[in-house]
Design an enzyme around this catalytic site. Structure first.
Site, PDB file in Angstrom:
ATOM      1  N   LYS A   1       5.090   5.807   8.857  1.00  0.00           N
ATOM      2  CA  LYS A   1       3.980   4.941   8.471  1.00  0.00           C
ATOM      3  C   LYS A   1       3.200   5.662   7.365  1.00  0.00           C
ATOM      4  O   LYS A   1       3.145   6.900   7.366  1.00  0.00           O
ATOM      5  CB  LYS A   1       3.093   4.713   9.714  1.00  0.00           C
ATOM      6  CG  LYS A   1       1.794   3.980   9.456  1.00  0.00           C
ATOM      7  CD  LYS A   1       2.019   2.508   9.230  1.00  0.00           C
ATOM      8  CE  LYS A   1       0.772   1.807   8.709  1.00  0.00           C
ATOM      9  NZ  LYS A   1       1.055   0.525   8.059  1.00  0.00           N
TER      10      LYS A   1
ATOM     11  N   CYS B   1       0.987  -0.706  -1.729  1.00  0.00           N
ATOM     12  CA  CYS B   1       0.488  -1.618  -0.693  1.00  0.00           C
ATOM     13  C   CYS B   1      -0.368  -2.696  -1.369  1.00  0.00           C
ATOM     14  O   CYS B   1      -1.272  -2.376  -2.142  1.00  0.00           O
ATOM     15  CB  CYS B   1      -0.342  -0.844   0.324  1.00  0.00           C
ATOM     16  SG  CYS B   1      -1.051  -1.912   1.576  1.00  0.00           S
TER      17      CYS B   1
HETATM   18  C1  FMN Z   1       4.049  -4.715   9.405  1.00  0.00           C
HETATM   19  C2  FMN Z   1       4.374  -3.991   8.129  1.00  0.00           C
HETATM   20  C3  FMN Z   1       3.694  -2.818   7.809  1.00  0.00           C
HETATM   21  C4  FMN Z   1       3.984  -2.126   6.627  1.00  0.00           C
HETATM   22  N1  FMN Z   1       3.342  -0.949   6.359  1.00  0.00           N
HETATM   23  C5  FMN Z   1       3.678  -0.229   5.242  1.00  0.00           C
HETATM   24  C6  FMN Z   1       3.081   1.044   4.981  1.00  0.00           C
HETATM   25  O1  FMN Z   1       2.269   1.564   5.752  1.00  0.00           O
HETATM   26  N2  FMN Z   1       3.450   1.694   3.840  1.00  0.00           N
HETATM   27  C7  FMN Z   1       4.369   1.189   2.946  1.00  0.00           C
HETATM   28  O2  FMN Z   1       4.676   1.834   1.934  1.00  0.00           O
HETATM   29  N3  FMN Z   1       4.971  -0.017   3.194  1.00  0.00           N
HETATM   30  C8  FMN Z   1       4.640  -0.726   4.298  1.00  0.00           C
HETATM   31  N4  FMN Z   1       5.272  -1.926   4.556  1.00  0.00           N
HETATM   32  C9  FMN Z   1       6.263  -2.436   3.593  1.00  0.00           C
HETATM   33  C10 FMN Z   1       7.694  -2.079   4.016  1.00  0.00           C
HETATM   34  O3  FMN Z   1       7.893  -0.693   4.065  1.00  0.00           O
HETATM   35  C11 FMN Z   1       8.724  -2.719   3.045  1.00  0.00           C
HETATM   36  O4  FMN Z   1       8.533  -2.202   1.739  1.00  0.00           O
HETATM   37  C12 FMN Z   1       8.626  -4.224   2.995  1.00  0.00           C
HETATM   38  O5  FMN Z   1       8.320  -4.762   4.255  1.00  0.00           O
HETATM   39  C13 FMN Z   1       9.910  -4.881   2.483  1.00  0.00           C
HETATM   40  O6  FMN Z   1      11.015  -4.575   3.307  1.00  0.00           O
HETATM   41  P1  FMN Z   1      11.530  -5.560   4.495  1.00  0.00           P
HETATM   42  O7  FMN Z   1      11.678  -6.920   3.889  1.00  0.00           O
HETATM   43  O8  FMN Z   1      12.827  -4.942   4.968  1.00  0.00           O
HETATM   44  O9  FMN Z   1      10.474  -5.521   5.534  1.00  0.00           O
HETATM   45  C14 FMN Z   1       4.981  -2.634   5.738  1.00  0.00           C
HETATM   46  C15 FMN Z   1       5.646  -3.816   6.063  1.00  0.00           C
HETATM   47  C16 FMN Z   1       5.373  -4.494   7.240  1.00  0.00           C
HETATM   48  C17 FMN Z   1       6.129  -5.764   7.551  1.00  0.00           C
END
Ligand code: FMN
Length: 299
Positions: free
Chosen positions: A43, A126
């Site tokens: 995280k 973010c």
């Molecule tokens: C609930 C949630 C929390 C996330 N928290 C972070 C975070 O703390 N830091 C970060 O760089 N990306 C965060 N992301 C983004 C993910 O790491 C990722 O880049 C994004 O969800 C796209 O990938 P996915 O479609 O496989 O989820 C978060 C995504 C979700 C869904």
């Protein structure tokens, strides 16, 4: 067959847990390592503990997930043991960090290195945290300063996670050129409205869209950056199965991260996707992941 090198990091398979999903605690990271992930990103951790936003912070859409967690985290001083526990899983642990200036980023990166992280991932992307993430990650000069300052502070590899919320991701990647690898992409700024309540669904109003809907944008970002800059790329966004992962790899990714698919397919997703990739490789006569990296590039 599935092992890959990202700079000096060796991964037994190219499937890495993305930041923010089941990775705030050492125990859950350990579980994911034991369930087949090739690497784990923590995280995003900042200098001080943060509660995050009020609920609702996550909303499920037919095409993906909308979230505005608000970067909740225990703060770097309280994170040492989580890394220690996660490391018992025997896979590389990449410490994700967020800050608002070069000093904060380098301080956090050094702490992660001291705790035993194998690399750091800089959250420059973010989409919903004031003063952090995308707000920092779209300022080209600041991006360059942050990367250079973190590079000076640590010996472990520095990964730059960039935002798709820009009209020119290549320009940002060029500003971040001294990073050891690029992570593409974070979520897209989005929102949903509850028409019966006549109000935005998320308490924070705006959030980040992840999952199925953003895969074509992530693939495009990887494809564009790969042809301009010679650095390893880790693809992220909407990867739900082996074919999605291969698509990213063919665009130019050396590895991929998986987040939202943990909600849709469960914790077994890493083993399952690894099997799907291996089956595809066997059927198509490939014996190494590196043989497919970037092969869809049209010159
Ligand atoms: C609930 C949630 C929390 C996330 N928290 C972070 C975070 O703390 N830091 C970060 O760089 N990306 C965060 N992301 C983004 C993910 O790491 C990722 O880049 C994004 O969800 C796209 O990938 P996915 O479609 O496989 O989820 C978060 C995504 C979700 C869904």
């Amino acid at each position: 067959m599935l092992d890959v090198d990202i700079g000096k990091l060796h991964l037994k398979n190219p499937l890495i847990l993305a930041s923010g999903i089941l990775d705030e605690s050492g125990e859950t990271m350990l579980r994911i390592a034991k369930n087949g992930a090739g690497g784990i990103v923590t995280k995003s951790i900042g200098k001080e503990p943060r509660e995050g936003y009020e609920n609702p912070v996550v909303y499920e859409l037919p095409c993906g997930l909308l979230n505005a967690m608000g970067l909740p985290n225990p703060g770097i001083e309280n994170y040492k043991d989580e890394i220690k526990i996660a490391k018992e899983g025997g896979v590389p642990i990449i410490g994700s960090i967020f800050g608002s200036n070069p000093e904060e980023f380098s301080y956090l990166a050094k702490k992660m290195e001291d705790y035993g992280a194998d690399a750091v991932e800089l959250n420059l992307s973010c989409p919903h945290a004031k003063g952090y993430g995308m707000e920092v990650g779209t300022d080209l000069e600041l991006v360059e300063e942050i990367i250079n300052s973190v590079k000076r502070a640590v010996k472990i590899p520095v990964w730059a996670k960039l935002t798709p919320n820009t009209n020119n991701i290549v320009e940002i990647a060029k500003a971040a050129e001294n990073a050891d690898a690029f992570v593409l992409i974070n979520t897209l700024k989005a929102m949903a409205i509850d028409i019966d309540a006549k109000r935005p669904v998320l308490k924070n109003v705006f959030g980040g869209l992840s999952g199925k809907a953003i895969k074509p944008i992530g693939v495009r970002a990887v494809y564009e950056v790969y042809r301009e800059i010679e650095k390893p790329i880790i693809g992220v966004g909407g990867i739900e199965n082996g074919r999605d992962a291969i698509e990213y790899i063919m665009a130019g990714a050396s590895a991929v991260e998986i987040g939202t698919a943990l909600y849709t397919r469960g914790i077994e997703v890493f083993k399952e996707i690894a099997k799907e990739i291996e089956e595809w490789m066997n059927e198509n006569g490939y014996s190494k992941i590196s043989d497919i990296v970037g092969i869809a590039q049209v010159r």
